[in-house]
Design a protein around this motif. Structure first.
Motif, PDB file in Angstrom:
ATOM      1  N   SER A 140      -5.163   6.478   5.408  1.00  0.00           N
ATOM      2  CA  SER A 140      -5.011   6.385   4.324  1.00  0.00           C
ATOM      3  C   SER A 140      -5.950   6.954   3.499  1.00  0.00           C
ATOM      4  CB  SER A 140      -5.052   4.865   3.703  1.00  0.00           C
ATOM      5  OG  SER A 140      -4.623   4.641   2.377  1.00  0.00           O
ATOM      6  N   GLY A 172       3.803   1.928   5.270  1.00  0.00           N
ATOM      7  CA  GLY A 172       2.281   2.395   5.536  1.00  0.00           C
ATOM      8  C   GLY A 172       1.910   2.610   6.788  1.00  0.00           C
ATOM      9  N   PRO A 186       1.399   8.335   4.262  1.00  0.00           N
ATOM     10  CA  PRO A 186       2.420   7.419   4.552  1.00  0.00           C
ATOM     11  C   PRO A 186       3.562   7.982   5.640  1.00  0.00           C
ATOM     12  CG  PRO A 186       2.874   8.167   2.310  1.00  0.00           C
ATOM     13  CD  PRO A 186       1.722   8.602   2.692  1.00  0.00           C
ATOM     14  N   ASN A 218       0.037   3.000   0.745  1.00  0.00           N
ATOM     15  CA  ASN A 218      -0.614   3.688   1.384  1.00  0.00           C
ATOM     16  C   ASN A 218      -1.144   4.882   0.497  1.00  0.00           C
ATOM     17  OD1 ASN A 218      -0.968   6.593   3.157  1.00  0.00           O
ATOM     18  ND2 ASN A 218      -1.239   4.908   4.311  1.00  0.00           N
ATOM     19  N   CYS A 223      -6.114   1.253   2.808  1.00  0.00           N
ATOM     20  CA  CYS A 223      -4.869   0.629   2.453  1.00  0.00           C
ATOM     21  C   CYS A 223      -4.372   1.012   3.739  1.00  0.00           C
ATOM     22  CB  CYS A 223      -4.357   1.138   1.162  1.00  0.00           C
ATOM     23  SG  CYS A 223      -2.740   0.500   0.824  1.00  0.00           S
ATOM     24  N   TYR A 224      -4.409  -0.088   4.623  1.00  0.00           N
ATOM     25  CA  TYR A 224      -3.814  -0.088   5.933  1.00  0.00           C
ATOM     26  C   TYR A 224      -2.797  -1.200   6.082  1.00  0.00           C
ATOM     27  CZ  TYR A 224      -7.879   2.740   6.398  1.00  0.00           C
ATOM     28  OH  TYR A 224      -9.107   3.374   6.103  1.00  0.00           O
TER      29      TYR A 224
END
Length: 320
Positions: free
Chosen positions: A224, A220, A207, A203, A229-230
């Motif tokens: 993000s 995660g 996070p 993440n 970035c999931y």
């Protein structure tokens, strides 16, 4: 009523509700009005990997909160609320009011000062209603921020932190980097990805860190920042490191008191709510007791990741 009509009506009701698993907590989003049936993932595309339908069926997840999206929701009269403050999150301006029943009202504006969402919660944030408005982009912004607020404060009593950090995983262990926006958290994790083998990004902005059976676990999340970035992923937290720009690369181990002073400001909390703030402080203290904290004085060069990893994560053969 025919069986087809019954089935169609039941399908609409199902689509008006979705469950998500974020760091092991179950959250439920509902639409109060029909027409929102297909809107949950349209408005919250980053939540798709966290849909409960992707989870393993035998696993039990503890319910954390339920939020209802309701276009009829109106703000409380100023005379009936106690204004707390307007705070700047870096990407939003959020006005906070305390309600007579102990709950809260949040008015979420974007950086253009456009009203995107009204969020009204109960005292422990487990139940809330949200009205979103404006363009689709504004509605996405408003609902995403509303869920993030409710999640951060509903989970606080459960040894759970939403942390402003960039999170990388190396050889199965997570490493969190904290700093003010623009200081170089993402640069440092990008350097790890370039130079440290068996490394991936978990993440890049928010996070979740939980204390589970005395151990700090990093997760995660759907939040993000600018990096998409999931990821529904987790790993034991190996260290948490403050980034500080410098002419040369070096690493300094922090004392518990120093670590607390660095980490607490990176956590989502409400200083005006004694219960939430106390819970966040307690969880930060637990994390510091189980995970070392450092300051990385560094340049932007990829070699800084090698220096950092050798100090906080052990020695490996590097790609640099």
């Amino acid at each position: 009523m025919t069986s087809f009509t019954l089935l169609f009506s039941f399908s609409i009701l199902l689509l008006l509700k979705m469950d998500f698993i974020i760091a092991g907590w179950l959250i439920t989003l509902r639409f109060a009005q029909e027409g929102g049936a297909s809107d949950i993932l349209r408005l919250l595309p980053s939540f798709a990997p966290f849909s409960a339908s992707n989870a393993d069926a035998p696993v039990h997840y503890t319910p954390l909160l339920t939020m209802t999206v309701d276009c009829t929701l109106c703000p409380h009269s100023p005379a009936a609320t106690q204004h707390i403050r307007v705070f700047d999150t870096g990407n939003a301006h959020i006005a906070v009011d305390k309600l007579p029943d102990g709950g809260y009202q949040f008015i979420i504006n974007n950086l253009q000062n456009e009203k995107c969402a009204l969020l009204v919660t109960n005292a422990d944030f487990t139940q809330s209603r949200c009205n979103i408005r404006g363009t689709v982009s504004m509605q996405r912004f408003g609902l995403n921020n509303a869920v993030m607020l409710a999640y951060a404060f509903a989970s606080a009593p459960h040894q759970t932190l939403l942390v402003h950090a960039s999170l990388v995983r190396a050889s199965g262990t997570a490493y969190a980097f904290i700093a003010r926006s623009g200081t170089g958290k993402s640069t440092q994790t990008a350097n790890w990805l370039k130079t440290i083998p068996e490394t991936d990004l978990m993440n890049d902005d928010n996070p979740v860190i939980r204390i589970v059976d005395g151990q700090a676990i990093a997760y995660g999340s759907p939040w993000s920042g600018k990096t998409p970035c999931y990821r529904q992923t987790s790993a034991p937290l190996g260290a948490i490191t403050q980034i500080s720009r410098a002419a040369e690369n070096s690493v300094e181990r922090l004392t518990p008191v120093q670590a607390f002073a660095y980490i607490l400001p990176a956590c989502s909390t409400m200083k005006w709510d004694a219960r939430v703030h106390r819970c966040v402080c307690d969880t930060v203290a637990m994390m510091i007791a189980s995970v070392p904290a450092y300051v990385l004085h560094c340049t932007k060069h990829p070699q800084s990741a090698v220096v950092c990893h050798e100090a906080i994560g052990g020695r490996l053969k590097f790609n640099a």
